[in-house]
Design a protein around this motif. Structure first.
Motif, PDB file in Angstrom:
ATOM      1  N   VAL A  71       8.422   7.702   2.448  1.00  0.00           N
ATOM      2  CA  VAL A  71       9.513   6.782   2.111  1.00  0.00           C
ATOM      3  C   VAL A  71       9.553   5.594   3.063  1.00  0.00           C
ATOM      4  O   VAL A  71       9.879   4.481   2.659  1.00  0.00           O
ATOM      5  CB  VAL A  71      10.860   7.549   2.087  1.00  0.00           C
ATOM      6  CG1 VAL A  71      11.215   8.059   3.468  1.00  0.00           C
ATOM      7  CG2 VAL A  71      11.953   6.696   1.534  1.00  0.00           C
ATOM      8  N   TYR A  72       9.190   5.804   4.329  1.00  0.00           N
ATOM      9  CA  TYR A  72       9.236   4.675   5.270  1.00  0.00           C
ATOM     10  C   TYR A  72       8.191   3.632   4.930  1.00  0.00           C
ATOM     11  O   TYR A  72       8.347   2.460   5.227  1.00  0.00           O
ATOM     12  CB  TYR A  72       9.045   5.173   6.710  1.00  0.00           C
ATOM     13  CG  TYR A  72      10.237   5.977   7.194  1.00  0.00           C
ATOM     14  CD1 TYR A  72      10.119   7.326   7.474  1.00  0.00           C
ATOM     15  CD2 TYR A  72      11.480   5.373   7.335  1.00  0.00           C
ATOM     16  CE1 TYR A  72      11.206   8.058   7.894  1.00  0.00           C
ATOM     17  CE2 TYR A  72      12.567   6.102   7.754  1.00  0.00           C
ATOM     18  CZ  TYR A  72      12.427   7.453   8.022  1.00  0.00           C
ATOM     19  OH  TYR A  72      13.508   8.164   8.434  1.00  0.00           O
ATOM     20  N   GLU A  73       7.118   4.050   4.309  1.00  0.00           N
ATOM     21  CA  GLU A  73       6.125   3.079   3.869  1.00  0.00           C
ATOM     22  C   GLU A  73       6.628   2.346   2.638  1.00  0.00           C
ATOM     23  O   GLU A  73       6.416   1.148   2.484  1.00  0.00           O
ATOM     24  CB  GLU A  73       4.810   3.799   3.529  1.00  0.00           C
ATOM     25  CG  GLU A  73       4.082   4.340   4.738  1.00  0.00           C
ATOM     26  CD  GLU A  73       3.734   3.225   5.703  1.00  0.00           C
ATOM     27  OE1 GLU A  73       4.021   3.362   6.899  1.00  0.00           O
ATOM     28  OE2 GLU A  73       3.178   2.207   5.251  1.00  0.00           O
ATOM     29  N   ARG A  74       7.290   3.109   1.770  1.00  0.00           N
ATOM     30  CA  ARG A  74       7.722   2.481   0.518  1.00  0.00           C
ATOM     31  C   ARG A  74       8.844   1.474   0.733  1.00  0.00           C
ATOM     32  O   ARG A  74       9.086   0.612  -0.089  1.00  0.00           O
ATOM     33  CB  ARG A  74       8.225   3.555  -0.446  1.00  0.00           C
ATOM     34  CG  ARG A  74       7.130   4.460  -0.886  1.00  0.00           C
ATOM     35  CD  ARG A  74       7.589   5.319  -2.006  1.00  0.00           C
ATOM     36  NE  ARG A  74       6.618   6.371  -2.244  1.00  0.00           N
ATOM     37  CZ  ARG A  74       6.596   7.093  -3.347  1.00  0.00           C
ATOM     38  NH1 ARG A  74       7.493   6.879  -4.277  1.00  0.00           N
ATOM     39  NH2 ARG A  74       5.686   8.030  -3.494  1.00  0.00           N
ATOM     40  N   LEU A  75       9.528   1.596   1.882  1.00  0.00           N
ATOM     41  CA  LEU A  75      10.606   0.649   2.172  1.00  0.00           C
ATOM     42  C   LEU A  75      10.073  -0.763   2.309  1.00  0.00           C
ATOM     43  O   LEU A  75      10.761  -1.725   2.043  1.00  0.00           O
ATOM     44  CB  LEU A  75      11.269   1.000   3.498  1.00  0.00           C
ATOM     45  CG  LEU A  75      12.258   2.140   3.559  1.00  0.00           C
ATOM     46  CD1 LEU A  75      12.711   2.297   4.991  1.00  0.00           C
ATOM     47  CD2 LEU A  75      13.437   1.847   2.666  1.00  0.00           C
ATOM     48  N   MET A  76       8.869  -0.866   2.790  1.00  0.00           N
ATOM     49  CA  MET A  76       8.358  -2.185   3.140  1.00  0.00           C
ATOM     50  C   MET A  76       7.659  -2.818   1.948  1.00  0.00           C
ATOM     51  O   MET A  76       7.010  -2.145   1.162  1.00  0.00           O
ATOM     52  CB  MET A  76       7.377  -2.083   4.322  1.00  0.00           C
ATOM     53  CG  MET A  76       7.905  -1.289   5.483  1.00  0.00           C
ATOM     54  SD  MET A  76       9.484  -1.857   6.081  1.00  0.00           S
ATOM     55  CE  MET A  76       9.008  -3.151   7.137  1.00  0.00           C
ATOM     56  N   ASP A  77       7.809  -4.101   1.874  1.00  0.00           N
ATOM     57  CA  ASP A  77       7.249  -4.866   0.767  1.00  0.00           C
ATOM     58  C   ASP A  77       5.882  -5.388   1.166  1.00  0.00           C
ATOM     59  O   ASP A  77       5.765  -6.256   2.021  1.00  0.00           O
ATOM     60  CB  ASP A  77       8.200  -6.032   0.480  1.00  0.00           C
ATOM     61  CG  ASP A  77       7.869  -6.726  -0.812  1.00  0.00           C
ATOM     62  OD1 ASP A  77       6.828  -6.390  -1.411  1.00  0.00           O
ATOM     63  OD2 ASP A  77       8.649  -7.601  -1.208  1.00  0.00           O
ATOM     64  N   ASP A  78       4.844  -4.858   0.512  1.00  0.00           N
ATOM     65  CA  ASP A  78       3.497  -5.252   0.931  1.00  0.00           C
ATOM     66  C   ASP A  78       3.174  -6.690   0.605  1.00  0.00           C
ATOM     67  O   ASP A  78       2.258  -7.264   1.176  1.00  0.00           O
ATOM     68  CB  ASP A  78       2.458  -4.341   0.253  1.00  0.00           C
ATOM     69  CG  ASP A  78       2.463  -2.977   0.901  1.00  0.00           C
ATOM     70  OD1 ASP A  78       2.318  -1.984   0.170  1.00  0.00           O
ATOM     71  OD2 ASP A  78       2.615  -2.927   2.134  1.00  0.00           O
ATOM     72  N   ARG A  79       3.907  -7.273  -0.306  1.00  0.00           N
ATOM     73  CA  ARG A  79       3.600  -8.659  -0.654  1.00  0.00           C
ATOM     74  C   ARG A  79       3.917  -9.611   0.487  1.00  0.00           C
ATOM     75  O   ARG A  79       3.463 -10.742   0.512  1.00  0.00           O
ATOM     76  CB  ARG A  79       4.406  -9.094  -1.879  1.00  0.00           C
ATOM     77  CG  ARG A  79       3.980  -8.420  -3.158  1.00  0.00           C
ATOM     78  CD  ARG A  79       4.951  -8.740  -4.254  1.00  0.00           C
ATOM     79  NE  ARG A  79       6.277  -8.256  -3.915  1.00  0.00           N
ATOM     80  CZ  ARG A  79       7.340  -8.435  -4.692  1.00  0.00           C
ATOM     81  NH1 ARG A  79       7.226  -9.102  -5.828  1.00  0.00           N
ATOM     82  NH2 ARG A  79       8.517  -7.975  -4.342  1.00  0.00           N
TER      83      ARG A  79
END
Lengths: 645, 226
Positions: A369-377
Motif C-alpha cells: 500500500v505504501y507503494e501504491r500511495l505514490m504517483d509514479d507519473r
C-alpha cells in the motif's frame, strides 16, 4: 572637594527638585553652569552603565593599568599566568568607564596604548569596542550591554587571589578594586595554580570561563533503551521483522543488540520526556537499518573509509547548506536565493503522493500500500521547494523521510511535506535570522537557533516553541540533538558550547575553550562525548560527564564547517574552508584518555593532535560544506566548487 | 603606481577608512558603493524627519534637538535589535516551566491547528454560467403564467420579479437545475419538466429566475474583484 562628587550631589538635588538647596550649593562651591551640563542625566542610561560612574581622575587610569601590569610581571611565575587573566577584563572596564564619563581623548589614548597587549582571541571584540568612543554610543550598543552586563568569570587559585588582593589593598588602588569587585567574578579554588597551557585551553569565552557550579549537574548521557524488535537474520540476509515476542528469537544476534539490553545508569528513562511512539513504518526502518548495519565496514586506523564527494557547480555564492537524511537516500541543499532543492541519491525517484480522488480508489489492505500511495507519473530526480523569503541556512529531514524542516534568514522555520512536496507550516518565533535547525533522532521535536541569541525547541504540532534556551551573549550559530533526545548542545559566537536539558530548559554544561565562533557540533554515537569546531581551526573534544576538555585536534588551516562521527564512533571526519577532509582516530584518543593514570585537576587535556590524525584528503578548490557517514560507513562529502575566484 | 587619471572621491575614501576601522579587511569593491548609497539614504531620511519635527514645533530652521529626535526614532523603528538578555531570560523561564506536552499516538502527520498551517486552499472555483440566462428564466415564468399559475406560492401570478422564495430549502436544489437550464434551449423541454414536479418546481423556477439575476450580479462582482 572633588568635582565629581559635587556634581553628583547637584544631580541628586536636581532629581528631587530641591531647587533652593541646589542654587545655594552652586553658589558656595562656585560651580559654573557648563560643568553641570557636562554631567549626563541618569534617566537616559541603563543601570548597568550607571555602574561606570566613577570618581577617578581620568589621567591616572593609564598609570593604574601600567602599575597592575608591572605588578603581575614581577610576581612569581606560578602566579603570573593566572593573574594575567585579569588584565583583559580590567582593561575593557577601565576603557568603558573613561568613555562613559566623557573622557574621550583619554579613552582613545588608553585604548591605543594597551589594546595590542591583549590576547589575540580578544582582538575582534576589541575592534568592536573601539567603535564606542562616546557615552551616547554606549546606550545603543547591544554587544556592550550584553557582555558587560554579565560578569566576567575567571578561575583562580586561592594563593594567586590572595596575592592580588593584598597588593591592591596595600597600594590603595581603589579604582581597580572597585572594578574587580563589580565586574569580575573570580571563582576561587583551592589547589595548585594552573599553567599557561591549561589556562589557554579554557580561555577564549566572551565572558570568561565557566563557573564550577555551572558544570555540576549530572548529565544523563547514555543512550535510550532500544525497543524490543527481534530481527531475524537468515543467511541470505532476508530478515523478517517479527512482533515483540521473545519466544520467536532466532539465531545470529549482533553483539550490538545484546549490549543495549543492559541497564545503563547514565541513560535517561524512556518516559523522562514524551517521545513519539514507534510506528510500523519506523519499525521497518529500524529493521532495515539493522540489516545495513551488519554490512557495515568497521573503520579503524587501518581500514579507512572511501569518500564520495558531491561537488555543486556554479553555486559558490549560492549554496548555503547541504544535508543528508539518515539513510543517505535524500540530499537537500539550501540556497541564498531562498530555494531548497531535494535530490534523490538512490535509483528510487522522488514521487508525489496521489491526489485524494486517486487515493480513494486504492486497495488499503494490499501489502504494498505504501507503494501504491505514490504517483509514479510524478517521479523526478530533483524537486524544488520555494517558500522562504531569505537565504536558507539549514535543512533537516525527519527519520522517516516524510517531512523536512528548513530555516532561513527571514526568521521563519518551514515544515515541508516530502509526500506532497509542499509547505505545511511556517513557524514564526525567531524574528531574526535562524542559523541552524535539526530534527531529533526520533522525529517530532526539532530545535533551532538564531541571531536572537536563543535556541528554541519546537514540536511539529505546536505553532509556538516548547522550550527556549536563553543564556548566550551572542548569536547561537549551531545546535545539535543528543542521541537520546534529552539534551541539546549549542555553539555560539560568544565562543562557548552549552548543553541544555530538554526537560526543564536548564543549562547543565558550559564549556569554554574555543577562540572563535563555533560552526559545527556533533555528539559521539555513544553519547558521552561532544566534538565542536569553528573558526579557530581546532576541533575540541569534550567529555559530557564532567564538562572537561579531553583533547584539541589541531591541523586544519582554515575555518571548519562540518564534523561527522563514523557509525560506531571509531573515526571523526572534519572538513571546512581549507578544502581538506581530515580523518581523526577517535578510538585511539579515547583509549589514551582512559589510560591516563594521573588523575589531575579539572583542566587536564591532551594535545597531541598529529598522533590522532590519520589521513587528510584535499580537494583542489572545493570547500567542504557537509560530511555524512552512510550506514555502511561510506563517507559522503559535499561542497560548492570554488575555482579561482 | 603612478597617479591614476581618476582620483577616488573623498567620500569613498572616508567609507573605506570606516570599513577598515570596524575590522572589515576584505570586501568586494561594490560594497563601498552600497555603503555610500545606504549612508546617503539614511542621512536624507533623518534630515527629512528632522524637518518635519521642526516644522511641527514651528521653528524656522532645523536644530540639534530635531536631529536628535529623528535619529532616535530611526534607531527604534528602523534598526531593531534582538531583545535584551533579561527579557529573554524571563520569557525562557516562563516557557520552560510548562511541562512538555504528551504526544497523542497514531494520528497521521502531527500538525498544528489548521489556522496555523498553510494547507488550506487559497483559491475558489467560480461556477460556469452563460450570460443569456435571465431571459430564459423570465420566458419560463411567463410560460408558467400562461399555462396557469397555481396559487401555491401565492404571489406568483404576474409579478415574477417580486417573488421571494418562501422556501429557502429548495434553493440549493435550484442551483443544480439552473445549470441544466442554459444548456438546453430555453423554449423547449424545460417548462415540461417543471410542470411535472408540481408546486415546488413553480416557486423554485420563479425564485430561481431571481436568483439567477442576483447570481449574475454576484458573478460580475467577482469579476471586478479579480
Amino acid at each position: 572637594m572633588d568635582k565629581q562628587t559635587l556634581l553628583a550631589v547637584l544631580q541628586v538635588l536636581k532629581k528631587y527638585n530641591l531647587k533652593d538647596t541646589e542654587l545655594l550649593l552652586k553658589k558656595e562651591a562656585h560651580v559654573t553652569e557648563d560643568e553641570v551640563k557636562a554631567e549626563p542625566s541618569a534617566s537616559g542610561v541603563t543601570d548597568v552603565l550607571a555602574a561606570y560612574k566613577s570618581e577617578g581622575d581620568p589621567r591616572r587610569y593609564e598609570s593604574f593599568y601600567s602599575s597592575l601590569k608591572n605588578f603581575i610581571e614581577k610576581s612569581l611565575d606560578i602566579h603570573k599566568c593566572e593573574l594575567s587573566m585579569v588584565l583583559y577584563p580590567v582593561f575593557v572596564h577601565m576603557y568603558l568607564e573613561l568613555v562613559y564619563n566623557h573622557h574621550e581623548q583619554q579613552a582613545i589614548q588608553f585604548f591605543y596604548k594597551f589594546s595590542a597587549d591583549q590576547e589575540w582571541y580578544y582582538q575582534e571584540d576589541l575592534v568592536q569596542l573601539a567603535t564606542v568612543t562616546k557615552a551616547e554610543h554606549m546606550a545603543g550598543n547591544q554587544l556592550l550591554d550584553n557582555f558587560k552586563g554579565s560578569k566576567f568569570t575567571i578561575r583562580m587559585s586561592r594563593d594567586s587571589y590572595n596575592h592580588l588582593k593584598r597588593h591592591l589593598l596595600e597600594q590603595k588602588l581603589n579604582i581597580l578594586l572597585t572594578i574587580i569587585q563589580d565586574h569580575l567574578f573570580i571563582d576561587v579554588f583551592d589547589g595548585v595554580p594552573r599553567t599557561k597551557q591549561q589556562i589557554d585551553a579554557t580561555a577564549g569565552g566572551m565572558c570568561g570561563e565557566a563557573r564550577r557550579e555551572a558544570n555540576k549537574t549530572k548529565v544523563l548521557y547514555g543512550l535510550l533503551k532500544e525497543p524490543e524488535i527481534n530481527i531475524t537474520v537468515e543467511d541470505e540476509d532476508e530478515g523478517q521483522e517479527t512482533d515483540d515476542k521473545p519466544k520467536k528469537k532466532k539465531a545470529k544476534k549482533d553483539s550490538q543488540l545484546n549490549k543495549k539490553q543492559k541497564h545503563d545508569p547514565n541513560a535517561p528513562q524512556l518516559t523522562r520526556i514524551p517521545l513519539p511512539e514507534m510506528t510500523d513504518q519506523m519499525k521497518l526502518e529500524k529493521a532495515r537499518a539493522f540489516k545495513e548495519g551488519l554490512r557495515r565496514i568497521n573503520l579503524s586506523a587501518e581500514t579507512l573509509p572511501s569518500i564520495c564527494f558531491y561537488t555543486l557547480l556554479n553555486s559558490y555564492h549560492g549554496v548555503t547548506s547541504v544535508d543528508f537524511c539518515e539513510d543517505s537516500s535524500l540530499m537537500a541543499a539550501g540556497f541564498a536565493d531562498s530555494q531548497i532543492r531535494v535530490w534523490t541519491m538512490t535509483p528510487n525517484k522522488l514521487r508525489a503522493i496521489k491526489t485524494s480522488d486517486d487515493l480513494n480508489i486504492i486497495d488499503k489492505e494490499a501489502d504494498d500500500v505504501y507503494e501504491r500511495l505514490m504517483d509514479d507519473r510524478t517521479s523526478v530526480d530533483c524537486r524544488l521547494l520555494c517558500g522562504h523569503s531569505g537565504a536558507v541556512y539549514a535543512t533537516s529531514f525527519t527519520p522517516d523521510r516524510t517531512q523536512m524542516v528548513s530555516c532561513s534568514e527571514d526568521g521563519t522555520i518551514r515544515l515541508w511535506s516530502l509526500l506532497t512536496w509542499s509547505n505545511l507550516v511556517c513557524y514564526k518565533g525567531h524574528n531574526f535570522p535562524v542559523w541552524d535547525v535539526h530534527f531529533s533522532p526520533l522525529g517530532h521535536y526539532f530545535v533551532s537557533c538564531g541571531h536572537d541569541r536563543t535556541a528554541r525547541v519546537w514540536s511539529t504540532d505546536h505553532f509556538q516553541p516548547l522550550r527556549i534556551f536563553s543564556g548566550h551573549v551572542a548569536d547561537v550559530d549551531t545546535v545539535q540533538f543528543h542521541p537520546n533526545c534529552n539534551y541539546i548542545a549549542t555553539g555560539s559566537s560568544d565562543r562557548t558550547v552549552c548543553l541544555w536539558d530538554l526537560l526543564n530548559g536548564n543549562c547543565v554544561r558550559v564549556m569554554t575553550g574555543h577562540k572563535a565562533p563555533i560552526y559545527s557540533l556533533i555528539f559521539s554515537p555513544c553519547g558521552r562525548y561532544l566534538a565542536s569546531a569553528g573558526a579557530d581551526k581546532n576541533v575540541l573534544i569534550w567529555d559530557l560527564a564532567n564538562g572537561d576538555l579531553i583533547s584539541q585536534l589541531k591541523g586544519h588551516k582554515d575555518t571548519i564547517f562540518s564534523l561527522c562521527f563514523s557509525r560506531g564512533g571509531a573515526l571523526l571526519a572534519s572538513g571546512g574552508l581549507d578544502n581538506i577532509v581530515r580523518l581523526w582516530n577517535f578510538s585511539k584518543l579515547l583509549e589514551d584518555h582512559e589510560n591516563e593514570s594521573t588523575v589531575f585537576v579539572f583542566f587536564f587535556y591532551r594535545n597531541e593532535s598529529s598522533a590522532y590524525e590519520i589521513m587528510s584528503y584535499p580537494t583542489k578548490s572545493t570547500p567542504i560544506l557537509s560530511l555524512h557517514f552512510t550506514r555502511r560507513n561510506l563517507l559522503l562529502a559535499t561542497g560548492p566548487f570554488k575555482g579561482n575566484s | 603606481m603612478t597617479s591614476q587619471p581618476k582620483t577616488v572621491p573623498r567620500d569613498i575614501q572616508v567609507m573605506s577608512a570606516i570599513l577598515k576601522d570596524v575590522g572589515v579587511n576584505d570586501h568586494e569593491p561594490r560594497v563601498l558603493n552600497q555603503m555610500m548609497e545606504f549612508a546617503y539614504r539614511y542621512v536624507t531620511d533623518v534630515l527629512d524627519d528632522a524637518r518635519v519635527y521642526s516644522s511641527h514645533s514651528k521653528k524656522k530652521a532645523i536644530d540639534e534637538d530635531d536631529v536628535r529626535l529623528a535619529v532616535q526614532y530611526k534607531l527604534e523603528y528602523g534598526f531593531t535589535t534582538p531583545p535584551p538578555k533579561d527579557l529573554l531570560l524571563d520569557v525562557a523561564r516562563s516557557k520552560n516551566s510548562v511541562a512538555l506536552p504528551l504526544i497523542k499516538p497514531y494520528i497521521g502527520p502531527k500538525l498544528p491547528p489548521d489556522r496555523y498551517c498553510l494547507c488550506a486552499p487559497n483559491y475558489k472555483l467560480r461556477s460556469l454560467k452563460k450570460p443569456k440566462y435571465p431571459q430564459s428564466g423570465i420566458v419560463q415564468v411567463t410560460q408558467r403564467h400562461i399555462q396557469g399559475s397555481k396559487t401555491a406560492g401565492g404571489q406568483m401570478s404576474g409579478q415574477p420579479l417580486t417573488l421571494v422564495s418562501s422556501r429557502p430549502v429548495s434553493q440549493p436544489a435550484m442551483t443544480i437545475r439552473q445549470n441544466v437550464v442554459p444548456v438546453s434551449h430555453p423554449q423547449n423541454p424545460v417548462p415540461i419538466i417543471r410542470l411535472t414536479s408540481g408546486n415546488q418546481s413553480q416557486t423554485s423556477v420563479a425564485s430561481s429566475a431571481i436568483d439567477a439575476a442576483l447570481k449574475r450580479k454576484r458573478d460580475e462582482d467577482d469579476d471586478y474583484d479579480n
